[in-house]
Scaffold this active site. Structure first.
Site, PDB file in Angstrom:
ATOM      1  N   TYR A   1       0.856  -1.192   0.000  1.00  0.00           N
ATOM      2  CA  TYR A   1       0.000   0.000   0.000  1.00  0.00           C
ATOM      3  C   TYR A   1       0.891   1.241   0.000  1.00  0.00           C
ATOM      4  O   TYR A   1       1.833   1.335   0.781  1.00  0.00           O
ATOM      5  CB  TYR A   1      -0.901  -0.004   1.230  1.00  0.00           C
ATOM      6  CG  TYR A   1      -1.694   1.279   1.425  1.00  0.00           C
ATOM      7  CD1 TYR A   1      -2.883   1.486   0.736  1.00  0.00           C
ATOM      8  CD2 TYR A   1      -1.241   2.273   2.297  1.00  0.00           C
ATOM      9  CE1 TYR A   1      -3.605   2.653   0.910  1.00  0.00           C
ATOM     10  CE2 TYR A   1      -1.952   3.442   2.474  1.00  0.00           C
ATOM     11  CZ  TYR A   1      -3.138   3.635   1.779  1.00  0.00           C
ATOM     12  OH  TYR A   1      -3.837   4.791   1.943  1.00  0.00           O
ATOM     13  N   HIS A   2       0.576   2.207  -0.865  1.00  0.00           N
ATOM     14  CA  HIS A   2       1.407   3.405  -1.012  1.00  0.00           C
ATOM     15  C   HIS A   2       0.884   4.521  -0.118  1.00  0.00           C
ATOM     16  O   HIS A   2      -0.199   5.053  -0.338  1.00  0.00           O
ATOM     17  CB  HIS A   2       1.388   3.862  -2.468  1.00  0.00           C
ATOM     18  CG  HIS A   2       2.557   4.716  -2.852  1.00  0.00           C
ATOM     19  ND1 HIS A   2       2.949   5.814  -2.115  1.00  0.00           N
ATOM     20  CD2 HIS A   2       3.432   4.629  -3.899  1.00  0.00           C
ATOM     21  CE1 HIS A   2       4.006   6.369  -2.701  1.00  0.00           C
ATOM     22  NE2 HIS A   2       4.319   5.669  -3.774  1.00  0.00           N
ATOM     23  N   GLY A   3       1.644   4.873   0.908  1.00  0.00           N
ATOM     24  CA  GLY A   3       1.289   6.007   1.745  1.00  0.00           C
ATOM     25  C   GLY A   3       1.595   7.312   1.034  1.00  0.00           C
ATOM     26  O   GLY A   3       2.075   7.337  -0.104  1.00  0.00           O
TER      27      GLY A   3
END
Length: 356
Positions: free
Chosen positions: A153-155
């Site tokens: 998941y890309h913050g």
């Protein structure tokens, strides 16, 4: 960091799948601008009502807004530059080793390069420990010397990927290759460092080559879109990006789903004007959203069980990975996210939102 999709023929996605992978609706620029103006009007009206309620009158809100806004922005948005400063420290370290030992090709097999990578990794490891009490759970699931595709998941900023790269470099003595958006390579002074650390632009054929050569490779299907337009609800924004599944199938490697608890509480993006900025990004691919934060919240990275089934199609494999990360978010992340609670997590021995 993200992997750009392959050709349309290899990334077929029907309407059902696209609805599954995204909840974004792209407005026209006129609708976006209108919504932004309406939001500003609501804010100003609310502030004026509060001032009247407490008995404050005769204040020119427009003048106050124009006077203080630049100062507020300067305070809030200067902090994330420590990440950019950290990247330039990395570039100086890599350049130092390159000049000291007359190194040119980061992957020529010279053992000095790995020492340089370990020096950079030690920098990130110290930062991870001090700022975030960083932990990795499920690290033993990763292969110690074989290939694997890490999908995460890309913050707002992928600091967890930097920390995970550091751990693997120091622990396994090999780089964790990673994909990033092309615009990162246009930042002056960083290209040579990123090449040395195994960061790539994400061409599918090159990704397959890296995996077949026995490397670990990390990427985020949501990419810049997920980074800038995700929110405290931690929804995945993948749209029709399934190139990573094609890469995994072509290289015949397992996928390791990864999620980091509280990641979006470290850096945030203002929600004001997002529809218009989203329209700008979709049209220009320019990441124009401001970022603020740098909060020392607790970070825990969770590595899920490997996903490998040669009988699955790329679309089925992408959906299975998507579902696995969503399950990890549901299990490990407090939703909606809270920076205050994430700061308090520094004092808890285990995740305060862990579900049985």
């Amino acid at each position: 960091m993200s992997l750009h999709p392959a050709s349309e023929s290899s990334l077929f996605c029907n309407a059902t799948t696209e609805q599954l992978f995204t909840n974004i609706t792209i407005l026209s620029w006129t609708e976006s601008l209108t919504l932004t103006i309406e939001q500003l009007h609501i804010i100003m009206t609310t502030v004026r009502a509060i001032m009247e309620f407490v008995g404050v009158e005769g204040v020119d809100l427009g003048a106050v807004f124009l006077h203080y806004l630049p100062r507020v922005i300067a305070v809030l948005f200067i902090v994330p530059w420590y990440i950019m400063g950290s990247l330039y420290v990395n570039a100086i370290i890599i350049r130092f080793y390159s000049e000291m030992y007359n190194l040119k090709d980061p992957f020529d097999g010279n053992a000095i390069w790995q020492k340089a990578r370990c020096a950079v990794s030690a920098f990130w490891a110290v930062q991870a420990k001090i700022l975030h009490g960083y932990e990795i759970h499920g690290y033993e699931k990763l292969p110690k010397d074989g290939p694997g595709l890490i999908v995460y998941y890309h913050g707002t900023l992928p600091v967890d990927c930097y920390y995970m790269m550091a751990r693997i470099n120091l622990d396994q003595g090999r780089p964790l290759c990673a994909m990033t958006d092309r615009f990162m390579f246009s930042i002056p002074g960083l290209k040579f460092m990123m090449d040395a650390m195994g960061v790539n632009r994400g061409e599918p054929n090159h990704c397959v080559q890296l995996l077949k050569a026995g490397n670990l490779l990390a990427l985020a299907p949501g990419g810049v879109r997920e980074a800038l337009f995700g929110d405290k609800h931690y929804r995945l924004i993948w749209k029709h990006r399934m190139g990573f599944a094609n890469v995994a199938k072509r290289a015949d490697v397992p996928i390791f789903p990864v999620f980091t608890e509280n990641l979006r509480e470290v850096f945030r993006t203002p929600r004001f004007g997002i529809p218009f900025l989203e329209w700008v990004y979709e049209k220009t691919r320019m990441p124009v959203v401001l970022i603020y934060g740098g909060f020392p919240v607790k970070l825990r990275t969770y590595i899920g069980d490997p996903i490998y089934d040669p009988n699955l199609s790329a679309q089925e494999l992408a959906k299975k990975t998507h579902d696995a990360i969503e399950e990890m978010i549901e299990r490990h992340q407090r939703v909606p996210g809270s920076t205050l609670h994430a700061l308090l997590d520094r004092f808890h021995g285990s995740s305060s939102c862990e579900k049985a």
